[in-house]
Design a protein around this motif. Structure first.
Motif, PDB file in Angstrom:
ATOM      1  N   THR A   1     -11.328  -6.045  15.792  1.00  0.00           N
ATOM      2  CA  THR A   1     -12.528  -5.117  15.078  1.00  0.00           C
ATOM      3  C   THR A   1     -12.345  -5.569  13.344  1.00  0.00           C
ATOM      4  N   GLY A   2     -11.987  -6.329  12.850  1.00  0.00           N
ATOM      5  CA  GLY A   2     -12.106  -6.558  11.410  1.00  0.00           C
ATOM      6  C   GLY A   2     -11.276  -8.035  11.266  1.00  0.00           C
ATOM      7  N   THR A   3     -10.897  -8.169   9.695  1.00  0.00           N
ATOM      8  CA  THR A   3     -10.090  -9.325   9.450  1.00  0.00           C
ATOM      9  C   THR A   3      -8.949  -8.594   8.590  1.00  0.00           C
ATOM     10  N   PRO A   4      -7.853  -9.608   8.991  1.00  0.00           N
ATOM     11  CA  PRO A   4      -6.678  -9.059   8.210  1.00  0.00           C
ATOM     12  C   PRO A   4      -6.785  -8.911   6.647  1.00  0.00           C
ATOM     13  N   GLU A   5      -7.561  -9.740   6.098  1.00  0.00           N
ATOM     14  CA  GLU A   5      -7.532  -9.639   4.473  1.00  0.00           C
ATOM     15  C   GLU A   5      -8.169  -8.428   4.211  1.00  0.00           C
ATOM     16  N   ARG A   6      -9.201  -8.090   4.805  1.00  0.00           N
ATOM     17  CA  ARG A   6      -9.898  -6.833   4.700  1.00  0.00           C
ATOM     18  C   ARG A   6      -9.047  -5.614   4.686  1.00  0.00           C
ATOM     19  N   MET A   7      -8.265  -5.845   5.793  1.00  0.00           N
ATOM     20  CA  MET A   7      -7.392  -4.878   6.046  1.00  0.00           C
ATOM     21  C   MET A   7      -6.206  -4.298   5.114  1.00  0.00           C
ATOM     22  N   VAL A   8      -5.719  -5.560   4.693  1.00  0.00           N
ATOM     23  CA  VAL A   8      -4.611  -5.311   3.555  1.00  0.00           C
ATOM     24  C   VAL A   8      -5.247  -5.005   2.278  1.00  0.00           C
ATOM     25  N   ALA A   9      -6.420  -5.508   1.967  1.00  0.00           N
ATOM     26  CA  ALA A   9      -7.085  -4.744   0.701  1.00  0.00           C
ATOM     27  C   ALA A   9      -7.375  -3.372   0.865  1.00  0.00           C
ATOM     28  N   THR A  10      -7.544  -2.907   2.032  1.00  0.00           N
ATOM     29  CA  THR A  10      -7.886  -1.582   2.220  1.00  0.00           C
ATOM     30  C   THR A  10      -6.639  -0.771   2.147  1.00  0.00           C
ATOM     31  N   LEU A  11      -5.641  -1.050   2.817  1.00  0.00           N
ATOM     32  CA  LEU A  11      -4.468  -0.513   2.639  1.00  0.00           C
ATOM     33  C   LEU A  11      -3.811  -0.385   1.197  1.00  0.00           C
ATOM     34  N   ALA A  12      -3.835  -1.624   0.530  1.00  0.00           N
ATOM     35  CA  ALA A  12      -3.455  -1.785  -0.705  1.00  0.00           C
ATOM     36  C   ALA A  12      -4.093  -0.802  -1.902  1.00  0.00           C
ATOM     37  N   SER A  13      -5.431  -0.642  -1.421  1.00  0.00           N
ATOM     38  CA  SER A  13      -6.262   0.510  -2.324  1.00  0.00           C
ATOM     39  C   SER A  13      -5.777   2.011  -2.320  1.00  0.00           C
ATOM     40  N   MET A  14      -5.032   2.155  -1.308  1.00  0.00           N
ATOM     41  CA  MET A  14      -4.626   3.701  -1.453  1.00  0.00           C
ATOM     42  C   MET A  14      -3.008   3.796  -1.753  1.00  0.00           C
ATOM     43  N   PRO A  15      -2.942   4.654  -2.941  1.00  0.00           N
ATOM     44  CA  PRO A  15      -1.467   4.914  -3.532  1.00  0.00           C
ATOM     45  C   PRO A  15      -0.477   5.143  -2.447  1.00  0.00           C
ATOM     46  N   ALA A  16      -0.963   6.185  -1.704  1.00  0.00           N
ATOM     47  CA  ALA A  16       0.032   6.743  -0.661  1.00  0.00           C
ATOM     48  C   ALA A  16       0.345   5.690   0.448  1.00  0.00           C
ATOM     49  N   TYR A  17      -0.323   4.846   0.707  1.00  0.00           N
ATOM     50  CA  TYR A  17       0.074   3.506   1.528  1.00  0.00           C
ATOM     51  C   TYR A  17       0.966   2.713   0.650  1.00  0.00           C
ATOM     52  N   VAL A  18       0.816   2.401  -0.390  1.00  0.00           N
ATOM     53  CA  VAL A  18       1.400   1.479  -1.132  1.00  0.00           C
ATOM     54  C   VAL A  18       2.769   2.199  -1.353  1.00  0.00           C
ATOM     55  N   ASP A  19       2.973   3.363  -1.548  1.00  0.00           N
ATOM     56  CA  ASP A  19       4.186   4.003  -1.584  1.00  0.00           C
ATOM     57  C   ASP A  19       5.055   3.966  -0.194  1.00  0.00           C
ATOM     58  N   ALA A  20       4.364   4.159   0.909  1.00  0.00           N
ATOM     59  CA  ALA A  20       5.152   4.225   2.187  1.00  0.00           C
ATOM     60  C   ALA A  20       5.457   2.695   2.552  1.00  0.00           C
ATOM     61  N   PHE A  21       4.676   1.915   2.105  1.00  0.00           N
ATOM     62  CA  PHE A  21       4.966   0.431   2.329  1.00  0.00           C
ATOM     63  C   PHE A  21       6.496   0.055   1.407  1.00  0.00           C
ATOM     64  N   THR A  22       6.440   0.539   0.290  1.00  0.00           N
ATOM     65  CA  THR A  22       7.578   0.369  -0.632  1.00  0.00           C
ATOM     66  C   THR A  22       8.744   1.153   0.004  1.00  0.00           C
ATOM     67  N   ARG A  23       8.540   2.026   0.524  1.00  0.00           N
ATOM     68  CA  ARG A  23       9.554   2.951   0.994  1.00  0.00           C
ATOM     69  C   ARG A  23      10.198   2.324   2.388  1.00  0.00           C
ATOM     70  N   THR A  24       9.381   1.670   2.932  1.00  0.00           N
ATOM     71  CA  THR A  24       9.793   1.009   4.462  1.00  0.00           C
ATOM     72  C   THR A  24      10.112  -0.445   3.993  1.00  0.00           C
ATOM     73  N   PHE A  25       9.651  -1.179   3.182  1.00  0.00           N
ATOM     74  CA  PHE A  25      10.175  -2.350   2.860  1.00  0.00           C
ATOM     75  C   PHE A  25      10.695  -2.639   1.638  1.00  0.00           C
ATOM     76  N   PRO A  26      11.936  -1.982   1.095  1.00  0.00           N
ATOM     77  CA  PRO A  26      12.154  -1.722  -0.305  1.00  0.00           C
ATOM     78  C   PRO A  26      12.760  -3.126  -1.251  1.00  0.00           C
ATOM     79  N   ASP A  27      12.867  -4.142  -0.141  1.00  0.00           N
ATOM     80  CA  ASP A  27      13.362  -5.267  -0.918  1.00  0.00           C
ATOM     81  C   ASP A  27      12.124  -6.417  -1.152  1.00  0.00           C
ATOM     82  N   ASP A  28      11.009  -5.895  -0.791  1.00  0.00           N
ATOM     83  CA  ASP A  28       9.683  -6.763  -0.784  1.00  0.00           C
ATOM     84  C   ASP A  28       9.272  -6.527  -2.327  1.00  0.00           C
TER      85      ASP A  28
END
Ligand code: HEC
Ligand code: HEC
Length: 344
Positions: free
Chosen positions: A134-161
């Motif tokens: 249904t789309g491209t991985p690049e656009r998907m990552v750009a979409t997720l990275a544009s939403m602060p609450a997603y960035v927080d959730a990824f940071t919480r989930t992968f704290p070493d990255d």
């Protein structure tokens, strides 16, 4: 005097018969695990499961903003969709039926024709395939990275990255969520020793399922999902332009053409009509009879079919309760959805 004696003998015989059927069944099948702790080599963490649930239900990861994983693999309707084949990107109808997501982590053979690598082994093909539908991985990552609450959730989930919002991490989270979608069924309870979990008809159906040879291809923990076999297919008109092996088929006795297909899981089969890779059959009894004819060269009687169907009903399990996530809100940077019918 004769009748009571027969009854007595029948009573004595029953537990032994149940035990030997169970012993035999345990050489072919196994009960679902209570939980799956690792997937694709990584441990399943509660943070990953929460993030994976968000991604699973978020249609904004598709280019058009229309398709979530749950659109085609809907946990409310058996983990699949009711369509013959999926509609995806640009409203194109795909060639194949969406398989159930329930217990999918335990399939060792992935996809109807095995063209994707085994997901647990490759790690990132799961989301790759889902997202590319249904789309491209690049656009998907750009979409997720544009939403602060997603960035927080990824940071919480992968704290070493240092940069946690990646396609690979999204995949890991989705895999962990999907690993929670196991559906223990009456058949599992029976395999574990609970005699009353299977009706007498279902037990007869199980015996037939084994004796007739269904279990040759549909075995293991998922009663399928672990091997590929030829399935006879024939071309039908009007499907030019698609790979030949996945065209609509009608089953014939002797067309001399065989293609390899995965013998899919029969868990929750009562919920996942339509059947076969092209979703061409909606009736379970008919699907059972087609299998008898094409895979085993046997015409199953209506009575035998009913018993096998009663056994297959015992594979309908209970999914875990799933709380619909409240998803992060968009920001000014979130890409707008693309129109569905743009020129390629
Ligand atoms: C437009 C419909 C559609 C969407 C959206 C979709 N899928 Fe699928 N999915 C399918 C179809 C169709 C197949 C079978 C493809 C094949 O066998 O070649 C499939 C196969 C799979 C499989 C393999 C299951 C198995 O038993 O082999 C997994 C896992 C999966 N999808 C996960 C996902 C995830 C995760 C997402 C979201 C990122 C997703 N899918 C989005 C239609 C879809
Ligand atoms: C030689 C291997 C083989 C045997 C034996 C076999 N099957 Fe299958 N089965 C398959 C394959 C391959 C498919 C997938 C075909 C396709 O979808 O194109 C399948 C699909 C199915 C489906 C549809 C699954 C779905 O999700 O759409 C059902 C139901 C089924 N089999 C039941 C049975 C029963 C009942 C028997 C015994 C009467 C049986 N099978 C015997 C290989 C086998």
């Amino acid at each position: 005097m004769r009748a009571p004696l027969t009854v007595l003998l029948a009573c004595l015989a029953l537990p032994a018969a149940a035990d030997s059927l169970r012993d035999h069944a345990l050489t072919l099948f196994e009960p679902l695990p209570d939980r799956i702790d690792t997937v694709a080599g990584h441990p399943v963490t509660p943070e990953q499961v929460d993030l994976g649930r968000m991604l699973y239900f978020d249609p904004r990861i598709s280019d058009t903003g229309q398709f979530a994983c749950a659109t085609c693999h809907n946990p409310a309707t058996g983990g699949d969709s009711n369509r013959d084949t999926s509609i995806g990107h640009a409203w194109q109808t795909g060639p194949q039926n969406a398989p159930t997501i329930f217990n999918a982590t335990l399939n060792s053979a992935r996809f109807w024709q095995g063209w994707a690598e085994d997901l647990p082994a490759t790690g990132d093909s799961l989301l790759q395939v889902g997202a590319e539908r249904t789309g491209t991985p690049e656009r998907m990552v750009a979409t997720l990275a544009s939403m602060p609450a997603y960035v927080d959730a990824f940071t919480r989930t992968f704290p070493d990255d240092a940069d946690p919002v990646t396609f690979a991490n999204a995949t890991t989270a989705l895999e962990s969520f999907i690993a929670t979608l196991v559906t223990p069924a009456p058949f599992d309870a029976w395999l574990k020793g609970e005699d009353s979990a299977l009706s007498p008809q279902a037990r007869e159906g199980l015996a037939l399922f084994i004796d007739k040879g269904c279990a040759t291809c549909h075995q293991g923990v998922n009663l399928g999902g672990n091997s590929y076999h030829p399935f006879r297919v024939i071309r039908t008109p009007g499907t030019e332009g698609q790979p030949e092996s996945i065209q609509c088929f009608s089953v014939v006795e002797d067309d001399g053409t065989q293609y390899l297909f995965r013998a899919g899981t029969l868990r929750n089969i009562t919920l996942t009509s339509p059947y076969f890779s092209e979703g061409s059959v909606r009736s379970l009894p008919l699907a059972i009879q087609i299998m008898g004819r094409t895979q085993l060269g046997t015409d199953l009687s209506d009575e035998e079919t009913d018993r096998i169907a009663a056994f297959l009903e015992s594979l309908e399990g209970t999914p875990p309760p799933i709380t619909l996530p409240v998803l992060p809100r968009e920001s000014a940077l979130t890409p707008a959805p693309l129109p569905p019918l743009r020129e390629e």
